[in-house]
Design an enzyme around this catalytic site. Sequence first.
Site, PDB file in Angstrom:
ATOM      1  N   LYS A  68       3.133   2.119  23.724  1.00 10.73           N
ATOM      2  CA  LYS A  68       2.643   2.646  22.445  1.00 10.73           C
ATOM      3  C   LYS A  68       1.994   1.558  21.568  1.00 10.73           C
ATOM      4  O   LYS A  68       2.141   0.356  21.833  1.00 10.73           O
ATOM      5  CB  LYS A  68       3.816   3.312  21.712  1.00 10.73           C
ATOM      6  N   PHE A  89       8.278  15.398  12.280  1.00 10.54           N
ATOM      7  CA  PHE A  89       7.658  14.094  12.532  1.00 10.54           C
ATOM      8  C   PHE A  89       6.303  14.200  13.243  1.00 10.54           C
ATOM      9  O   PHE A  89       5.682  13.177  13.547  1.00 10.54           O
ATOM     10  CB  PHE A  89       8.596  13.184  13.340  1.00 10.54           C
ATOM     11  N   ARG A  91      13.581   6.651  32.458  1.00 12.77           N
ATOM     12  CA  ARG A  91      14.323   6.976  31.235  1.00 12.77           C
ATOM     13  C   ARG A  91      15.491   6.009  31.029  1.00 12.77           C
ATOM     14  O   ARG A  91      15.800   5.626  29.905  1.00 12.77           O
ATOM     15  CB  ARG A  91      14.787   8.429  31.269  1.00 12.77           C
ATOM     16  N   THR A 129      15.738   7.415  22.718  1.00 13.35           N
ATOM     17  CA  THR A 129      14.575   7.517  21.816  1.00 13.35           C
ATOM     18  C   THR A 129      14.748   6.658  20.575  1.00 13.35           C
ATOM     19  O   THR A 129      13.823   5.943  20.161  1.00 13.35           O
ATOM     20  CB  THR A 129      14.373   8.995  21.396  1.00 13.35           C
ATOM     21  N   ARG A 135      13.676  -0.119  24.802  1.00 11.11           N
ATOM     22  CA  ARG A 135      13.714   0.252  23.385  1.00 11.11           C
ATOM     23  C   ARG A 135      14.733  -0.568  22.603  1.00 11.11           C
ATOM     24  O   ARG A 135      14.482  -0.912  21.442  1.00 11.11           O
ATOM     25  CB  ARG A 135      13.965   1.748  23.251  1.00 11.11           C
ATOM     26  N   ASN A 166       8.636   3.329  18.953  1.00 13.33           N
ATOM     27  CA  ASN A 166       9.683   2.982  19.924  1.00 13.33           C
ATOM     28  C   ASN A 166       9.107   2.463  21.250  1.00 13.33           C
ATOM     29  O   ASN A 166       9.726   2.585  22.309  1.00 13.33           O
ATOM     30  CB  ASN A 166      10.642   4.161  20.125  1.00 13.33           C
ATOM     31  N   HIS A 223       6.758   5.698  25.873  1.00 11.11           N
ATOM     32  CA  HIS A 223       7.034   7.118  26.137  1.00 11.11           C
ATOM     33  C   HIS A 223       7.233   7.266  27.622  1.00 11.11           C
ATOM     34  O   HIS A 223       6.557   6.610  28.419  1.00 11.11           O
ATOM     35  CB  HIS A 223       5.850   7.998  25.697  1.00 11.11           C
ATOM     36  N   GLU A 239       1.805  15.769  32.375  1.00 12.98           N
ATOM     37  CA  GLU A 239       1.350  14.601  31.613  1.00 12.98           C
ATOM     38  C   GLU A 239       0.445  13.695  32.457  1.00 12.98           C
ATOM     39  O   GLU A 239      -0.505  13.107  31.933  1.00 12.98           O
ATOM     40  CB  GLU A 239       2.568  13.831  31.087  1.00 12.98           C
TER      41      GLU A 239
HETATM   42  P1  CMP Z   1       8.443  10.099  22.761  1.00  9.51           P
HETATM   43  O1  CMP Z   1       9.290   9.883  23.951  1.00  9.51           O
HETATM   44  O2  CMP Z   1       7.030   9.650  22.833  1.00  9.51           O
HETATM   45  O3  CMP Z   1       8.464  11.662  22.362  1.00  9.51           O
HETATM   46  C1  CMP Z   1       8.259  12.121  21.040  1.00  9.51           C
HETATM   47  C2  CMP Z   1       8.179  11.008  20.055  1.00  9.51           C
HETATM   48  O4  CMP Z   1       8.335  11.381  18.692  1.00  9.51           O
HETATM   49  C3  CMP Z   1       9.319  10.036  20.288  1.00  9.51           C
HETATM   50  O5  CMP Z   1       9.128   9.347  21.498  1.00  9.51           O
HETATM   51  C4  CMP Z   1       9.244   9.186  19.017  1.00  9.51           C
HETATM   52  O6  CMP Z   1       8.256   8.186  19.110  1.00  9.51           O
HETATM   53  C5  CMP Z   1       8.754  10.218  17.981  1.00  9.51           C
HETATM   54  N1  CMP Z   1       9.759  10.570  16.996  1.00  9.51           N
HETATM   55  C6  CMP Z   1       9.671  10.317  15.683  1.00  9.51           C
HETATM   56  N2  CMP Z   1      10.728  10.792  15.028  1.00  9.51           N
HETATM   57  C7  CMP Z   1      11.524  11.394  15.934  1.00  9.51           C
HETATM   58  C8  CMP Z   1      12.770  12.073  15.869  1.00  9.51           C
HETATM   59  N3  CMP Z   1      13.425  12.239  14.721  1.00  9.51           N
HETATM   60  N4  CMP Z   1      13.295  12.548  17.015  1.00  9.51           N
HETATM   61  C9  CMP Z   1      12.625  12.410  18.200  1.00  9.51           C
HETATM   62  N5  CMP Z   1      11.436  11.757  18.320  1.00  9.51           N
HETATM   63  C10 CMP Z   1      10.888  11.244  17.200  1.00  9.51           C
END
Ligand code: CMP
Length: 140
Positions: free
Chosen positions: A11, A59, A87, A93, A104, A114, A117, A128
Amino acid sequence: MAVERTLSIIKPDATRRNITGKINARLEEAGLRIVAQKRIRLGRDQAEAFYEVHKERPFYVSLCDFMTSGPVVVQILEGDQAVERNREVMGATNPTDAAAGTIRADFAESIEANSVHGSDSADNAAREIAFFFKDEEIVG
Ligand code: CMP
C-alpha cells in the site's frame, strides 16, 4: 498441499517509506513466490471498484482516498495454501492486534495505513487477481 495463488497489494504508506523490498523479502522467506508484480497508481474508479465490498462501511471514502494517495505494488503470490499463508505473514488488519514478527506488526502505521492487502479467500483471490492481471502477465 494445494498450490494456490493470492493477490497482494503493497500500500501507499509502504511505497512512500521505500520498504517494498523489505516486504517482498518477508513474503519470499515465508515460502511465497511472486509470479506477477507491477507498481501502479490506482485511479479513483479502480479503488472504489476494488473495495466495493466495503462500500457501506464508515471507512470506505477514507480508504479510497488513502489507496489513491501514492503508488501501490500489486502482486500475485503463489505457494502452498497461499491465501492463508499470506494472511499469517501479514498479521491482523489492525496492527495493534497483529502477532509479533508479522508485516503489519512491524511496518503498519494504522488500521488504514496497514502496509499490505491480501485476499481473504480463494474465491476473492481469483476475483482480485483478474481485477489487476491478464494471464500473460503471470509467469510462474
Ligand atoms: P484491507 O485488507 O486492504 O481491506 C480493507 C481495508 O480497509 C483494510 O485492509 C484497512 O486498510 C482499511 N480499514 C480502515 N479502517 C478499517 C476498519 N475499521 N476495519 C477494517 N478495515 C479498515
